[in-house]
Enzyme design. Sequence first.
Site, mmCIF file in Angstrom:
data_model
loop_
_atom_site.group_PDB
_atom_site.id
_atom_site.type_symbol
_atom_site.label_atom_id
_atom_site.label_comp_id
_atom_site.label_asym_id
_atom_site.label_seq_id
_atom_site.Cartn_x
_atom_site.Cartn_y
_atom_site.Cartn_z
ATOM 1 N N CYS A 167 -44.918 1.465 93.243
ATOM 2 C CA CYS A 167 -45.959 1.477 92.295
ATOM 3 C C CYS A 167 -45.448 2.379 91.012
ATOM 4 O O CYS A 167 -44.694 3.044 91.102
ATOM 5 C CB CYS A 167 -47.177 2.236 92.885
ATOM 6 S SG CYS A 167 -48.259 1.039 93.802
ATOM 7 N N HIS A 168 -45.850 2.098 89.930
ATOM 8 C CA HIS A 168 -45.564 2.997 88.638
ATOM 9 C C HIS A 168 -46.360 4.106 88.696
ATOM 10 O O HIS A 168 -47.831 4.076 89.049
ATOM 11 C CB HIS A 168 -45.698 2.239 87.346
ATOM 12 C CG HIS A 168 -44.800 1.025 87.153
ATOM 13 N ND1 HIS A 168 -44.979 -0.291 88.006
ATOM 14 C CD2 HIS A 168 -43.618 0.726 86.323
ATOM 15 C CE1 HIS A 168 -44.044 -0.908 87.702
ATOM 16 N NE2 HIS A 168 -43.193 -0.316 86.646
ATOM 17 N N MET A 228 -54.110 -1.040 92.963
ATOM 18 C CA MET A 228 -53.499 -0.344 94.124
ATOM 19 C C MET A 228 -53.984 1.008 93.972
ATOM 20 O O MET A 228 -54.532 1.601 95.373
ATOM 21 C CB MET A 228 -51.984 -0.072 93.956
ATOM 22 C CG MET A 228 -51.031 -1.366 94.432
ATOM 23 S SD MET A 228 -51.460 -2.184 95.833
ATOM 24 C CE MET A 228 -51.220 -1.017 97.031
ATOM 25 N N GLU A 229 -54.264 1.535 93.096
ATOM 26 C CA GLU A 229 -55.005 3.061 92.879
ATOM 27 C C GLU A 229 -56.328 2.893 93.662
ATOM 28 O O GLU A 229 -57.001 3.670 94.141
ATOM 29 C CB GLU A 229 -55.118 3.362 91.397
ATOM 30 C CG GLU A 229 -53.615 4.038 91.041
ATOM 31 C CD GLU A 229 -52.555 2.882 90.746
ATOM 32 O OE1 GLU A 229 -51.575 3.362 90.616
ATOM 33 O OE2 GLU A 229 -52.945 1.635 90.713
ATOM 34 N N ASP A 255 -62.080 11.626 109.554
ATOM 35 C CA ASP A 255 -61.019 12.987 109.699
ATOM 36 C C ASP A 255 -62.259 13.910 110.053
ATOM 37 O O ASP A 255 -62.388 14.806 110.889
ATOM 38 C CB ASP A 255 -60.359 13.624 108.722
ATOM 39 C CG ASP A 255 -59.895 15.022 109.047
ATOM 40 O OD1 ASP A 255 -59.363 15.154 110.294
ATOM 41 O OD2 ASP A 255 -60.044 15.773 108.188
#
Length: 219
Positions: A75-76, A112-113, A127
């Site tokens: 990824c950039h 992707m972000e 969590d």
Amino acid sequence: MELTHFDENGKAVMVDVTDKAETVREATASGKITVSRQVYDAISAGTIGKGDVLGVATTAGIMGAKRTAELIPMCHILPITKCRVNFEMVPEECAVYCYCTVKVTGKTGVEMEALTGVSVALLTIYDMCKASDKAMEIGEIYLCRKTGGKSGEVHNERPGRACCGNGGCAADRYAREALGRTGKTEAVRGLDYQLGNQMRQKPVSQTSRKGTLDDLDIL
């Protein structure tokens, strides 16, 4: 289909986007976590022992989106200009749906972000609640829509849970419909305001707050 992350020798590479034009690009991803009724009620009431579950998950989702290039090798690194994380509580499913929208003006997209933001937000919920529920399930993470770039506007509908379509993105619908919902405690209404749902009125206890969690820049 041509795979662009390999060179002529079959080795993985970062795609060269030097010559591509900068355009405004936006992506929205969705996912959900299914929990027990006890945990669902505790999240709604704000009584989970570790604290404000959705507030922490919002911050984590933004952090995850901003650090995607550190997690996904090819990824950039992108100068993200917007990142919004919203949640929708669905009592009949004992599920929390997460929507992450990321925007940038750049040479490559932010799919992707958005996907990373959703994933990290949902993992944070896990969590925060794992002491009370060891059987939680995370799933249905997918790209709802993206705009900009060579492929233009893309919508990925899902039967029964379409994120986008004629009614707009589910995260936006959630904000518009919020004022019509009932049964919210003061704590949850305050959280709604913090999460940036602009259609909701600021609760009395929150009148001294400034900004929203969307304004956080913690990296």
